[in-house]
Design a protein around this motif. Structure first.
Motif, short mmCIF file in Angstrom:
data_model
loop_
_atom_site.label_atom_id
_atom_site.label_comp_id
_atom_site.label_asym_id
_atom_site.label_seq_id
_atom_site.Cartn_x
_atom_site.Cartn_y
_atom_site.Cartn_z
N ALA A 1 0.22 -1.46 -0.07
CA ALA A 1 -0.44 0.43 0.22
C ALA A 1 1.04 1.01 0.16
O ALA A 1 0.95 2.27 -0.86
N ALA A 2 1.79 1.29 0.77
CA ALA A 2 2.68 2.06 0.89
C ALA A 2 3.28 2.38 -0.57
O ALA A 2 3.71 3.96 -0.50
N THR B 1 -3.65 -1.59 8.57
CA THR B 1 -2.55 -1.36 7.81
C THR B 1 -2.55 -0.33 6.88
O THR B 1 -1.45 0.59 6.33
N GLU B 2 -4.35 0.54 6.44
CA GLU B 2 -3.93 1.61 5.34
C GLU B 2 -3.67 2.65 6.37
O GLU B 2 -2.82 3.96 5.85
N CYS B 3 -3.71 3.02 7.33
CA CYS B 3 -3.80 3.97 8.19
C CYS B 3 -1.99 4.41 8.24
O CYS B 3 -1.07 4.80 8.29
N ALA B 4 -1.16 2.45 8.74
CA ALA B 4 0.43 2.37 8.88
C ALA B 4 0.77 2.59 7.46
O ALA B 4 1.65 3.73 7.37
N ALA B 5 0.28 2.84 6.30
CA ALA B 5 0.67 2.92 4.98
C ALA B 5 0.90 4.10 4.82
O ALA B 5 1.86 4.84 4.18
N VAL B 6 -0.03 4.96 4.97
CA VAL B 6 -0.61 6.42 4.59
C VAL B 6 0.63 7.53 5.59
O VAL B 6 1.75 8.13 5.61
N SER B 7 0.88 6.62 7.04
CA SER B 7 1.44 7.52 7.77
C SER B 7 3.41 7.32 8.02
O SER B 7 4.08 7.92 8.01
N ASN B 8 3.10 6.17 7.32
CA ASN B 8 4.90 5.42 7.04
C ASN B 8 5.20 6.97 6.06
O ASN B 8 6.12 7.15 5.18
N VAL B 9 4.69 7.34 5.05
CA VAL B 9 4.87 7.82 3.60
C VAL B 9 4.11 9.37 3.72
O VAL B 9 5.99 10.20 3.31
#
Lengths: 402, 88
Positions: free
Chosen positions: A270-271, A304-312
């Motif tokens: 996702a990221a 998972t989506e929130c983690a991906a957004v936070s990561n990017v």
């Protein structure tokens, strides 16, 4: 490389039978999800869905057409008519050969399959209507749009489960950007709310029995919806030259594969899709004001989506607005990204961010501004639309204010 | 009946864990046995088919389910209860 404008939009979905009605419902935080009204519903354990209500096929199509149009094709044609009318384009002359149709769907004519399997297996009939194959095939909707509007250029159907319409719109974007077409009618459609369709989903045990509550700590699964979203993607210079009303510009697209698990999402996949869309658009995360989330309301996707957004997004993850309109219309599977793009257009054009309704309890694993329960005014220059499919196939679009 | 339920449940779990039934002990958890979330829903499906019962289980909130999956013993106990309720 050519620039790509959106010059028309159309839809029919659980929130409304037009773009205006849908965007008004999104502003008002209306829930289009309710008790399913389908044959044999009493044999289902999941009886909740986002159905298109108040739609009478006979008022839109004649008997000969309905013999060939599955419900997913009907939805597509209704939405395409609105989108093409808004664009003001006609495809009588040379433009026809430079214009095509690229649509997403996952189940295609699933209602047609369901009805006819029932006829031969349950009812013991030894004969089905002669047009079942052309009615159920996944490319039926794209083909009927091409015939109805005389679109003779690149045309095909994309099936990547829940990311189908984002993948389709990404292909449309690339075809025009690369010069292979001037206009592509694109988006997606789905109609899986039939006994067999819902029964198959029940088996996965990821469906909610009461509501779709993305990002809320007490979320308990997805709710399925049906409908279509269709857009006119047009070469920007072509649109400018004819003084068309440009709704937004498509500026970036990225797709990735998790190569990991057939159902569990991957933060990395996702990221990479999110950061890929930013890179393709030539923008940085700080320029993005709104993300239309995939936000299915399952335990696995949302964290998972929130983690991906936070990561990017890094620090900007705390500023960016992110909402899931699936809370209102349900998960339209292969058509979902298309209907959700209407929330992106509303954000860019009208400065209104559609809410995530049904939000009740904060989840520390989804600690972003999910625009809970009420729409919000915000001026945004760029937006992203996320879609992450079963099978680990991800597609993210980036749009810019016109 | 009860012994049959236990043996059959262990057989189903063993099949998902790719183990012999004799290698499955009652105090192990499903994750100890290497049964992932997909193996779990397949096991529940097999249990439902074997005993003609409906197991209430939502993968999004396993802790809220009446179906306790914390160990093989708890799964067996839950299935025994569902089977008893069905015949009651």
């Amino acid at each position: 490389m050519r620039r790509v404008a959106i010059t028309g939009a159309g839809t029919i979905n659980p929130l409304g039978h037009s773009v205006q009605a849908t965007q008004q419902a999104m502003r008002d935080g209306v829930c289009g999800i309710g008790e399913l009204d389908i044959r044999d519903v009493e044999r289902l354990s999941i009886r909740l869905g986002g159905q298109v209500k108040g739609y009478d096929p006979d008022s839109r199509f004649n008997r000969q057409q309905l013999a060939l149009f599955d419900r997913f094709t009907q939805f597509t044609l209704v939405a395409a008519e609105e989108a093409i009318a808004q664009s003001g384009l006609d495809f009588d002359g040379g433009l026809a050969a430079e214009s095509g149709v690229v649509l997403g769907t996952s189940g295609g004519g699933l209602n047609t399959q369901d009805e006819n399997y029932r006829a031969v297996y349950e009812e013991g009939k030894n004969r089905v209507h002669p047009f079942i194959v052309p009615k159920l095939m996944n490319n039926a909707a794209a083909s009927h749009v091409s015939m109805r509007f005389n679109l003779k250029g690149p045309s095909f159907t994309v099936a990547t489960a829940c990311a189908s319409s984002n993948h389709a719109m990404g292909q449309a974007f690339w075809l025009i950007r690369g010069g292979a077409a001037k206009v592509i009618v694109t988006g997606g459609s789905e109609s899986m709310l039939c006994f067999g369709g819902v029964k198959a989903w029940e088996g996965l045990r990821v469906m909610s029995k009461d509501a779709c509550r993305p990002f809320s700590a007490n979320r308990n699964g997805m709710v399925q919806g049906e409908g279509a979203g269709v857009f006119v993607f047009e070469d920007y210079d072509h649109a400018k030259a004819r003084s068309a009303n440009i709704l937004a510009e498509v500026v970036g697209f990225s797709m990735t594969s998790d190569a990991a698990d057939i159902v569990m999402p991957s933060q990395d996949g996702a990221a990479r899709a999110i950061s890929g869309a930013l890179k393709d658009a030539g923008i940085n995360a700080e320029q993005v004001g709104y993300i239309n989330a995939h936000g299915t309301g399952t335990a696995a996707n949302d964290k998972t989506e929130c983690a991906a957004v936070s990561n990017v997004f890094g620090h900007h993850a705390n500023e960016v607005l992110i909402s899931s309109t699936k809370s209102m219309h349900g998960h339209l599977i292969g058509g979902t990204g298309a209907v959700e793009l209407l929330a992106c257009l509303m954000a860019l054009k009208d400065g209104v961010i559609a809410p995530t309704i049904g939000y009740q309890e904060p989840d520390p694993e989804c600690a972003l501004d999910v625009v809970p329960n009420e729409a919000r005014e915000a001026s945004v220059a760029y937006v992203l639309s996320n879609a992450f499919a079963f099978g680990g196939l991800n597609a993210v679009l980036a749009l810019k204010k016109a | 009946m009860s012994e049959n339920v236990k043996d059959r449940v262990i057989q189903i779990i063993a099949e998902q864990a790719v183990l012999e039934p004799a290698d499955v002990s009652m105090d192990q958890s499903l994750s100890d046995l290497g049964v992932d979330s997909m193996g779990l829903v397949e096991a529940i499906f097999a249990i439902e088919e074997s005993f003609d019962i409906t197991v209430p289980f939502n993968a999004n909130e396993p802790e809220k389910s009446d179906f306790d999956i914390s160990s093989v013993a708890s799964v067996v106990a839950a299935v025994e209860q569902f089977v008893a309720e069905k015949s009651a």
